[in-house]
Scaffold this motif. Sequence first.
Motif, PDB file in Angstrom:
ATOM      1  N   UNK A 140       1.101  -1.343  -6.980  1.00 46.46           N
ATOM      2  CA  UNK A 140       1.569  -1.187  -5.603  1.00 46.46           C
ATOM      3  C   UNK A 140       2.676  -2.214  -5.400  1.00 46.46           C
ATOM      4  N   UNK A 141       3.833  -1.793  -4.923  1.00 44.78           N
ATOM      5  CA  UNK A 141       4.905  -2.723  -4.599  1.00 44.78           C
ATOM      6  C   UNK A 141       5.298  -2.464  -3.151  1.00 44.78           C
ATOM      7  N   UNK A 142       5.070  -3.459  -2.301  1.00 49.39           N
ATOM      8  CA  UNK A 142       5.421  -3.360  -0.879  1.00 49.39           C
ATOM      9  C   UNK A 142       6.634  -4.251  -0.637  1.00 49.39           C
ATOM     10  N   UNK A 143       7.747  -3.661  -0.201  1.00 45.40           N
ATOM     11  CA  UNK A 143       8.960  -4.427   0.025  1.00 45.40           C
ATOM     12  C   UNK A 143       9.084  -4.991   1.424  1.00 45.40           C
ATOM     13  N   UNK A 144       8.249  -4.518   2.334  1.00 43.35           N
ATOM     14  CA  UNK A 144       8.309  -4.975   3.719  1.00 43.35           C
ATOM     15  C   UNK A 144       6.950  -5.441   4.175  1.00 43.35           C
ATOM     16  N   UNK A 145       6.713  -5.317   5.462  1.00 38.78           N
ATOM     17  CA  UNK A 145       5.432  -5.694   6.039  1.00 38.78           C
ATOM     18  C   UNK A 145       4.403  -4.589   5.837  1.00 38.78           C
ATOM     19  N   UNK A 146       3.149  -4.987   5.709  1.00 38.65           N
ATOM     20  CA  UNK A 146       2.039  -4.051   5.643  1.00 38.65           C
ATOM     21  C   UNK A 146       1.163  -4.320   6.858  1.00 38.65           C
ATOM     22  N   UNK A 147       1.071  -3.328   7.733  1.00 38.86           N
ATOM     23  CA  UNK A 147       0.318  -3.470   8.980  1.00 38.86           C
ATOM     24  C   UNK A 147      -0.886  -2.543   8.914  1.00 38.86           C
ATOM     25  N   UNK A 148      -2.077  -3.143   8.973  1.00 37.57           N
ATOM     26  CA  UNK A 148      -3.312  -2.360   8.943  1.00 37.57           C
ATOM     27  C   UNK A 148      -3.898  -2.414  10.348  1.00 37.57           C
ATOM     28  N   UNK A 149      -3.786  -1.317  11.076  1.00 40.03           N
ATOM     29  CA  UNK A 149      -4.317  -1.271  12.434  1.00 40.03           C
ATOM     30  C   UNK A 149      -5.839  -1.145  12.415  1.00 40.03           C
ATOM     31  N   UNK A 150      -6.463  -1.405  13.556  1.00 44.06           N
ATOM     32  CA  UNK A 150      -7.919  -1.309  13.683  1.00 44.06           C
ATOM     33  C   UNK A 150      -8.373   0.052  13.176  1.00 44.06           C
ATOM     34  N   UNK A 151      -9.329   0.057  12.263  1.00 42.67           N
ATOM     35  CA  UNK A 151      -9.855   1.298  11.706  1.00 42.67           C
ATOM     36  C   UNK A 151      -9.102   1.804  10.494  1.00 42.67           C
ATOM     37  N   UNK A 152      -8.000   1.143  10.114  1.00 42.99           N
ATOM     38  CA  UNK A 152      -7.249   1.515   8.920  1.00 42.99           C
ATOM     39  C   UNK A 152      -7.800   0.792   7.700  1.00 42.99           C
ATOM     40  N   UNK A 153      -7.542   1.347   6.497  1.00 45.28           N
ATOM     41  CA  UNK A 153      -8.097   0.776   5.277  1.00 45.28           C
ATOM     42  C   UNK A 153      -7.039   0.714   4.180  1.00 45.28           C
ATOM     43  N   UNK A 154      -6.940  -0.452   3.534  1.00 49.04           N
ATOM     44  CA  UNK A 154      -6.131  -0.625   2.333  1.00 49.04           C
ATOM     45  C   UNK A 154      -7.092  -1.034   1.228  1.00 49.04           C
ATOM     46  N   UNK A 155      -7.168  -0.222   0.169  1.00 46.42           N
ATOM     47  CA  UNK A 155      -8.103  -0.486  -0.926  1.00 46.42           C
ATOM     48  C   UNK A 155      -7.338  -0.507  -2.234  1.00 46.42           C
ATOM     49  N   UNK A 156      -7.619  -1.500  -3.073  1.00 43.55           N
ATOM     50  CA  UNK A 156      -7.025  -1.535  -4.397  1.00 43.55           C
ATOM     51  C   UNK A 156      -8.096  -1.811  -5.431  1.00 43.55           C
ATOM     52  N   UNK A 157      -7.897  -1.243  -6.614  1.00 46.91           N
ATOM     53  CA  UNK A 157      -8.795  -1.469  -7.738  1.00 46.91           C
ATOM     54  C   UNK A 157      -8.640  -2.917  -8.173  1.00 46.91           C
ATOM     55  N   UNK A 158      -9.714  -3.566  -8.571  1.00 48.17           N
ATOM     56  CA  UNK A 158      -9.694  -4.977  -8.937  1.00 48.17           C
ATOM     57  C   UNK A 158      -8.661  -5.357  -9.968  1.00 48.17           C
ATOM     58  N   UNK A 159      -8.257  -4.458 -10.838  1.00 50.00           N
ATOM     59  CA  UNK A 159      -7.289  -4.774 -11.881  1.00 50.00           C
ATOM     60  C   UNK A 159      -5.875  -4.329 -11.514  1.00 50.00           C
ATOM     61  N   UNK A 160      -5.662  -3.921 -10.277  1.00 58.43           N
ATOM     62  CA  UNK A 160      -4.354  -3.438  -9.847  1.00 58.43           C
ATOM     63  C   UNK A 160      -3.362  -4.589  -9.729  1.00 58.43           C
ATOM     64  N   UNK A 161      -2.072  -4.240  -9.802  1.00 56.58           N
ATOM     65  CA  UNK A 161      -1.004  -5.190  -9.539  1.00 56.58           C
ATOM     66  C   UNK A 161      -0.456  -4.870  -8.160  1.00 56.58           C
ATOM     67  N   UNK A 162      -0.546  -5.831  -7.240  1.00 60.83           N
ATOM     68  CA  UNK A 162      -0.084  -5.631  -5.870  1.00 60.83           C
ATOM     69  C   UNK A 162       0.885  -6.747  -5.513  1.00 60.83           C
ATOM     70  N   UNK A 163       2.077  -6.360  -5.040  1.00 59.12           N
ATOM     71  CA  UNK A 163       3.008  -7.380  -4.555  1.00 59.12           C
ATOM     72  C   UNK A 163       3.484  -6.976  -3.162  1.00 59.12           C
ATOM     73  N   UNK A 164       3.538  -7.977  -2.282  1.00 61.72           N
ATOM     74  CA  UNK A 164       3.955  -7.746  -0.889  1.00 61.72           C
ATOM     75  C   UNK A 164       5.064  -8.740  -0.578  1.00 61.72           C
ATOM     76  N   UNK A 165       6.281  -8.250  -0.330  1.00 60.40           N
ATOM     77  CA  UNK A 165       7.407  -9.125  -0.028  1.00 60.40           C
ATOM     78  C   UNK A 165       7.381  -9.598   1.426  1.00 60.40           C
ATOM     79  N   UNK A 166       6.800  -8.786   2.298  1.00 57.33           N
ATOM     80  CA  UNK A 166       6.732  -9.127   3.726  1.00 57.33           C
ATOM     81  C   UNK A 166       5.383  -9.739   4.057  1.00 57.33           C
TER      82      UNK A 166
END
Length: 170
Positions: A140-166
Amino acid sequence: ISIGTFNQNGAGGTLVDNGNTVTVTGTGANTWVKSAGTFTATGTVLFTGAAPQIGAANFNHLSLSGTAAATTTGAVTVSGNLAVPSGTTLTEGAFNLSVTGTTTVGGTLTHNSATGTMTLTGDVTINNLGVLSETAAGAFVFGGNVIINVGGTLTENGAATVSIAGNLQN
């Protein structure tokens, strides 16, 4: 413009949407196939069929509607915005999905292969009951902000590569 399926192959040809919405009502294999020719995307492609398969293509804006459960069958690039509204699902398999504009998730957006990369350059908003998930240790590559509103879900597998620039806002 409303079409059942889009299959641009062989000698190709040119389709120009002139900023309009192209509604694709078809479902199943080869719902969107572009292997030759030119598709000049300046509008929105809206998939409304039950289970469309989206082949490798470049889109301006890409959206789902109704209860569409779409699957990518090739690399998909969205130069504008991606919308996965409530009741819809978009599954990215072993292919890259790249979105330059904003991504709004009210339904389910899933990355289910370790070989494809999901690159979301613009801000990502996960709304109430929206799910953005990675299930196979992909990237997962996020170049901006990641906004998780109430009731929203972001799930990643434990071995995933996640980068968030924002910023990550929950």
